[in-house]
Design a protein around this motif. Structure first.
Motif, PDB file in Angstrom:
ATOM      1  N   LEU A   1      52.110 -45.348 -29.720  1.00 41.25           N
ATOM      2  CA  LEU A   1      51.549 -44.616 -30.901  1.00 41.25           C
ATOM      3  C   LEU A   1      50.215 -44.873 -30.927  1.00 41.25           C
ATOM      4  O   LEU A   1      49.294 -43.972 -31.097  1.00 41.25           O
ATOM      5  CB  LEU A   1      52.404 -45.456 -32.047  1.00 41.25           C
ATOM      6  CG  LEU A   1      53.879 -45.014 -32.429  1.00 41.25           C
ATOM      7  CD1 LEU A   1      54.322 -45.755 -33.562  1.00 41.25           C
ATOM      8  CD2 LEU A   1      53.969 -43.442 -32.467  1.00 41.25           C
ATOM      9  N   TYR A   2      49.788 -46.016 -30.372  1.00 42.18           N
ATOM     10  CA  TYR A   2      48.263 -46.293 -30.418  1.00 42.18           C
ATOM     11  C   TYR A   2      47.552 -45.251 -29.261  1.00 42.18           C
ATOM     12  O   TYR A   2      46.495 -44.573 -29.813  1.00 42.18           O
ATOM     13  CB  TYR A   2      48.012 -47.795 -29.979  1.00 42.18           C
ATOM     14  CG  TYR A   2      46.424 -48.048 -29.956  1.00 42.18           C
ATOM     15  CD1 TYR A   2      45.723 -48.343 -30.866  1.00 42.18           C
ATOM     16  CD2 TYR A   2      45.940 -47.972 -28.568  1.00 42.18           C
ATOM     17  CE1 TYR A   2      44.251 -48.610 -30.727  1.00 42.18           C
ATOM     18  CE2 TYR A   2      44.568 -48.348 -28.292  1.00 42.18           C
ATOM     19  CZ  TYR A   2      43.665 -48.593 -29.321  1.00 42.18           C
ATOM     20  OH  TYR A   2      42.724 -48.875 -29.267  1.00 42.18           O
ATOM     21  N   PHE A   3      48.011 -45.289 -28.418  1.00 44.07           N
ATOM     22  CA  PHE A   3      47.561 -44.267 -27.264  1.00 44.07           C
ATOM     23  C   PHE A   3      47.474 -43.048 -27.568  1.00 44.07           C
ATOM     24  O   PHE A   3      46.755 -42.062 -27.395  1.00 44.07           O
ATOM     25  CB  PHE A   3      48.009 -44.673 -25.581  1.00 44.07           C
ATOM     26  CG  PHE A   3      47.571 -45.927 -25.242  1.00 44.07           C
ATOM     27  CD1 PHE A   3      46.005 -46.056 -24.866  1.00 44.07           C
ATOM     28  CD2 PHE A   3      48.011 -47.164 -25.087  1.00 44.07           C
ATOM     29  CE1 PHE A   3      45.511 -47.127 -24.341  1.00 44.07           C
ATOM     30  CE2 PHE A   3      47.549 -48.077 -24.460  1.00 44.07           C
ATOM     31  CZ  PHE A   3      46.144 -48.238 -24.201  1.00 44.07           C
ATOM     32  N   PHE A   4      48.802 -42.504 -28.215  1.00 40.45           N
ATOM     33  CA  PHE A   4      49.073 -41.146 -28.500  1.00 40.45           C
ATOM     34  C   PHE A   4      47.993 -40.887 -29.841  1.00 40.45           C
ATOM     35  O   PHE A   4      47.604 -39.845 -29.622  1.00 40.45           O
ATOM     36  CB  PHE A   4      50.412 -40.932 -29.058  1.00 40.45           C
ATOM     37  CG  PHE A   4      50.561 -39.660 -29.663  1.00 40.45           C
ATOM     38  CD1 PHE A   4      51.099 -38.419 -28.841  1.00 40.45           C
ATOM     39  CD2 PHE A   4      50.832 -39.447 -31.170  1.00 40.45           C
ATOM     40  CE1 PHE A   4      51.030 -37.226 -29.220  1.00 40.45           C
ATOM     41  CE2 PHE A   4      51.164 -38.313 -31.464  1.00 40.45           C
ATOM     42  CZ  PHE A   4      51.091 -37.236 -30.706  1.00 40.45           C
ATOM     43  N   GLY A   5      47.691 -41.754 -30.541  1.00 44.63           N
ATOM     44  CA  GLY A   5      46.868 -41.762 -31.897  1.00 44.63           C
ATOM     45  C   GLY A   5      45.594 -41.476 -31.261  1.00 44.63           C
ATOM     46  O   GLY A   5      44.563 -40.473 -31.748  1.00 44.63           O
ATOM     47  N   ARG A   6      45.153 -42.189 -30.177  1.00 46.83           N
ATOM     48  CA  ARG A   6      43.614 -42.088 -29.852  1.00 46.83           C
ATOM     49  C   ARG A   6      43.603 -40.770 -29.026  1.00 46.83           C
ATOM     50  O   ARG A   6      42.481 -40.052 -29.296  1.00 46.83           O
ATOM     51  CB  ARG A   6      43.552 -43.136 -28.559  1.00 46.83           C
ATOM     52  CG  ARG A   6      43.368 -44.408 -29.269  1.00 46.83           C
ATOM     53  CD  ARG A   6      41.968 -44.650 -29.929  1.00 46.83           C
ATOM     54  NE  ARG A   6      40.880 -44.687 -29.144  1.00 46.83           N
ATOM     55  CZ  ARG A   6      40.331 -45.619 -28.670  1.00 46.83           C
ATOM     56  NH1 ARG A   6      40.927 -46.941 -28.735  1.00 46.83           N
ATOM     57  NH2 ARG A   6      39.316 -45.580 -27.807  1.00 46.83           N
ATOM     58  N   TRP A   7      44.726 -40.210 -28.285  1.00 49.14           N
ATOM     59  CA  TRP A   7      44.635 -38.850 -27.780  1.00 49.14           C
ATOM     60  C   TRP A   7      44.509 -37.750 -28.645  1.00 49.14           C
ATOM     61  O   TRP A   7      43.803 -37.062 -28.299  1.00 49.14           O
ATOM     62  CB  TRP A   7      45.745 -38.850 -26.835  1.00 49.14           C
ATOM     63  CG  TRP A   7      45.889 -37.354 -26.142  1.00 49.14           C
ATOM     64  CD1 TRP A   7      45.294 -37.162 -24.935  1.00 49.14           C
ATOM     65  CD2 TRP A   7      46.654 -36.354 -26.659  1.00 49.14           C
ATOM     66  NE1 TRP A   7      45.346 -35.741 -24.810  1.00 49.14           N
ATOM     67  CE2 TRP A   7      46.279 -35.114 -25.737  1.00 49.14           C
ATOM     68  CE3 TRP A   7      47.527 -36.095 -27.772  1.00 49.14           C
ATOM     69  CZ2 TRP A   7      46.936 -33.916 -26.113  1.00 49.14           C
ATOM     70  CZ3 TRP A   7      48.025 -34.947 -27.822  1.00 49.14           C
ATOM     71  CH2 TRP A   7      47.786 -33.759 -27.120  1.00 49.14           C
ATOM     72  N   LEU A   8      45.124 -37.939 -29.780  1.00 51.12           N
ATOM     73  CA  LEU A   8      45.234 -36.983 -30.801  1.00 51.12           C
ATOM     74  C   LEU A   8      43.907 -36.832 -31.625  1.00 51.12           C
ATOM     75  O   LEU A   8      43.389 -35.609 -31.890  1.00 51.12           O
ATOM     76  CB  LEU A   8      46.434 -37.157 -31.826  1.00 51.12           C
ATOM     77  CG  LEU A   8      46.531 -35.959 -32.785  1.00 51.12           C
ATOM     78  CD1 LEU A   8      47.131 -34.909 -31.926  1.00 51.12           C
ATOM     79  CD2 LEU A   8      47.826 -36.456 -33.771  1.00 51.12           C
ATOM     80  N   LEU A   9      43.433 -38.059 -31.798  1.00 50.02           N
ATOM     81  CA  LEU A   9      42.023 -37.949 -32.617  1.00 50.02           C
ATOM     82  C   LEU A   9      40.816 -37.529 -31.357  1.00 50.02           C
ATOM     83  O   LEU A   9      39.896 -36.561 -31.871  1.00 50.02           O
ATOM     84  CB  LEU A   9      41.628 -39.651 -32.818  1.00 50.02           C
ATOM     85  CG  LEU A   9      42.373 -40.189 -34.021  1.00 50.02           C
ATOM     86  CD1 LEU A   9      41.930 -41.456 -34.592  1.00 50.02           C
ATOM     87  CD2 LEU A   9      42.161 -39.276 -35.393  1.00 50.02           C
ATOM     88  N   GLY A  10      41.145 -37.757 -30.049  1.00 49.58           N
ATOM     89  CA  GLY A  10      40.089 -37.182 -29.205  1.00 49.58           C
ATOM     90  C   GLY A  10      40.331 -35.619 -29.183  1.00 49.58           C
ATOM     91  O   GLY A  10      39.350 -35.024 -28.949  1.00 49.58           O
ATOM     92  N   GLN A  11      41.290 -35.135 -29.023  1.00 51.69           N
ATOM     93  CA  GLN A  11      41.630 -33.619 -29.124  1.00 51.69           C
ATOM     94  C   GLN A  11      41.103 -32.960 -30.489  1.00 51.69           C
ATOM     95  O   GLN A  11      40.498 -32.142 -30.237  1.00 51.69           O
ATOM     96  CB  GLN A  11      42.931 -33.463 -29.076  1.00 51.69           C
ATOM     97  CG  GLN A  11      43.759 -33.790 -27.680  1.00 51.69           C
ATOM     98  CD  GLN A  11      43.343 -32.629 -26.833  1.00 51.69           C
ATOM     99  OE1 GLN A  11      42.617 -32.910 -25.850  1.00 51.69           O
ATOM    100  NE2 GLN A  11      44.055 -31.497 -26.765  1.00 51.69           N
ATOM    101  N   ARG A  12      41.205 -33.629 -31.405  1.00 52.56           N
ATOM    102  CA  ARG A  12      40.691 -33.079 -32.666  1.00 52.56           C
ATOM    103  C   ARG A  12      39.210 -33.185 -32.936  1.00 52.56           C
ATOM    104  O   ARG A  12      38.503 -32.107 -33.190  1.00 52.56           O
ATOM    105  CB  ARG A  12      41.082 -34.050 -34.068  1.00 52.56           C
ATOM    106  CG  ARG A  12      42.798 -33.400 -34.261  1.00 52.56           C
ATOM    107  CD  ARG A  12      42.998 -34.376 -35.756  1.00 52.56           C
ATOM    108  NE  ARG A  12      44.644 -34.134 -35.910  1.00 52.56           N
ATOM    109  CZ  ARG A  12      45.069 -34.709 -36.815  1.00 52.56           C
ATOM    110  NH1 ARG A  12      44.373 -35.561 -37.790  1.00 52.56           N
ATOM    111  NH2 ARG A  12      46.297 -34.322 -37.174  1.00 52.56           N
ATOM    112  N   GLN A  13      38.431 -34.132 -32.106  1.00 52.95           N
ATOM    113  CA  GLN A  13      37.101 -34.250 -32.185  1.00 52.95           C
ATOM    114  C   GLN A  13      36.349 -33.120 -31.036  1.00 52.95           C
ATOM    115  O   GLN A  13      35.457 -32.549 -31.554  1.00 52.95           O
ATOM    116  CB  GLN A  13      36.564 -35.565 -31.703  1.00 52.95           C
ATOM    117  CG  GLN A  13      35.224 -35.672 -31.757  1.00 52.95           C
ATOM    118  CD  GLN A  13      34.674 -35.689 -33.166  1.00 52.95           C
ATOM    119  OE1 GLN A  13      35.187 -36.104 -33.994  1.00 52.95           O
ATOM    120  NE2 GLN A  13      33.629 -34.872 -33.242  1.00 52.95           N
TER     121      GLN A  13
END
Length: 414
Positions: free
Chosen positions: A392-404
């Protein structure tokens, strides 16, 4: 934890040594060993209570009283969707992997089903992750949703149909209490039900629960229901059976767990205490079974005295604690477990964290297995939840990166 020792002592007091609780090794079920078991139970519940109260200070309880669990409607929908998928999916996969509903032609554990093609012994953990998410979503609206609870209960029925009990039957009872919780509280607060009636209803519920567990035991061994009914009605001495070569108060898994405790006492006396050895082995047993790595045997496979088997199917929490550290372990092991469990709840509430609530609920649902069958279950849950956290941590980091990146692209176009 205290109940097993108390029942063993009551059996000794009522039948004066003519009826036993342990299934094997009558010669080891002495009064002196029984005193150790009863003392261990008292120390265990004392340590558990102290650990729980130390983890939740009075100041925190005031904070808890003034705060409620809150998730947005979007979060609730996501929690329900993931919860339903995991709970129902895990229940159906377990039923399919076990070979379907137990019957006269399908005995529990006979490996007559197709299975999953590989060993995957943590399916129950994912199941309770799903149920935990369902409960969080249902509670997010300020009240428990009956529909959500009923769907969670249905997911547990699949496992019971396959013949399993420890991971499904007690949990079903817990959810039934959740469902009736509001009505029970109203009856108690308005004094519509007396303490005597409450105890009577509790005893009736316990009897029904025991009979249901026994029925599942009969079905999973391939016996017809009519045989269960005949045995229940016609047993001359009630719950006393002579199926182990001597009169035994039939108490299902409790018989095996108390037998393992006698093995722990005698082996610790003969060979010395393990001094934490079985708990260190948890780390060596942590790799998934499907990897095929060599793993040390658990204490549940070592409950023998000079070749005489004393129990089958698990090792009681206090028996393992005694085998490692003696009576002092029977106090401190439950204390530490309750302290950690309470601390998870405290962290979940202070952070309003769905993940930490899940980390609190999953061990709670699986406590029956962990206490009765071995504390290794807690460690296994920890490893699975840790993997979920990392994912979940790495998925969350990836998702935030995509949004940014999307925001940066939109700004560049402007």
């Amino acid at each position: 934890m205290w109940g097993l020792g108390a029942i063993a002592a009551l059996t000794r007091a009522v039948w004066q040594g003519e009826v036993f609780l342990g299934p094997f090794g009558v010669e080891y079920q002495t009064d002196s060993n029984l005193v150790i078991i009863l003392t261990a139970g008292l120390l265990g519940i004392s340590g558990s209570l102290i650990g729980w109260n130390r983890s939740l200070s009075s100041r925190f309880r005031q904070i808890f009283d003034n705060n409620s669990l809150y998730f947005s409607k979007h979060q609730n929908r996501l929690l329900l969707a993931y919860g339903y998928s995991l709970a129902l999916g895990a229940g159906l996969v377990y039923l399919w992997g076990a070979g379907g509903v137990v019957s006269e032609n399908k005995v529990y554990g006979s490996e007559s089903g197709d299975g999953l093609g590989f060993e995957f012994n943590v399916l129950n953990i994912f199941h309770f992750v799903g149920i935990s998410l369902i409960l969080l979503a249902a509670a997010g609206e300020g009240k428990f949703s009956k529909q959500a609870l009923l769907i969670a209960m249905v997911s547990l029925v699949f496992g019971m149909l396959a013949g399993s009990r420890a991971d499904y039957l007690p949990q079903l009872l817990i959810l039934m209490l959740f469902l009736a919780n509001k009505k029970i509280n109203v009856y108690i607060s308005s004094e519509k039900i007396s303490a005597t009636k409450f105890i009577v209803f509790g005893l009736i519920g316990s009897i029904i629960f025991f009979l249901l567990a026994t029925l599942i035991a009969y079905k999973r061994q391939g016996f017809p229901v009519v045989e269960f009914v005949q045995h229940t009605l016609n047993t001359g001495r009630g719950l006393i059976n002579e199926i182990y070569g001597h009169p035994v108060l039939f108490f299902e898994t409790g018989n095996m767990m108390i037998g393992g405790f006698y093995a722990a006492i005698v082996n610790a006396n003969n060979d010395g205490f393990l001094l934490g050895g079985s708990y260190i082995d948890y780390v060596l047993r942590s790799p998934p079974a499907f990897l095929g790595l060599d793993r040390p045997a658990g204490l549940d496979t070592l409950t023998l005295i000079s070749g005489q088997i004393m129990a089958q199917g698990g090792i009681f929490e206090l028996a393992e604690a005694y085998w490692n550290f003696g009576l002092i372990g029977c106090f401190f092991v439950p204390l530490m477990i309750s302290f950690i469990h309470g601390s998870l709840l405290k962290t979940a509430i202070l952070r309003n964290s769905a993940f930490f609530f899940m980390c609190y609920l999953v061990p709670g649902f699986m406590a029956f297995r962990a206490v009765w069958y071995q504390n290794f279950s807690y460690f296994r849950q920890f490893t699975v939840l840790l993997i979920i956290f990392i994912a979940l941590y790495f998925f969350g980091r990836w998702l935030l990166g995509q949004r940014q990146r999307n925001i940066d692209q939109q700004n560049a176009l402007v």
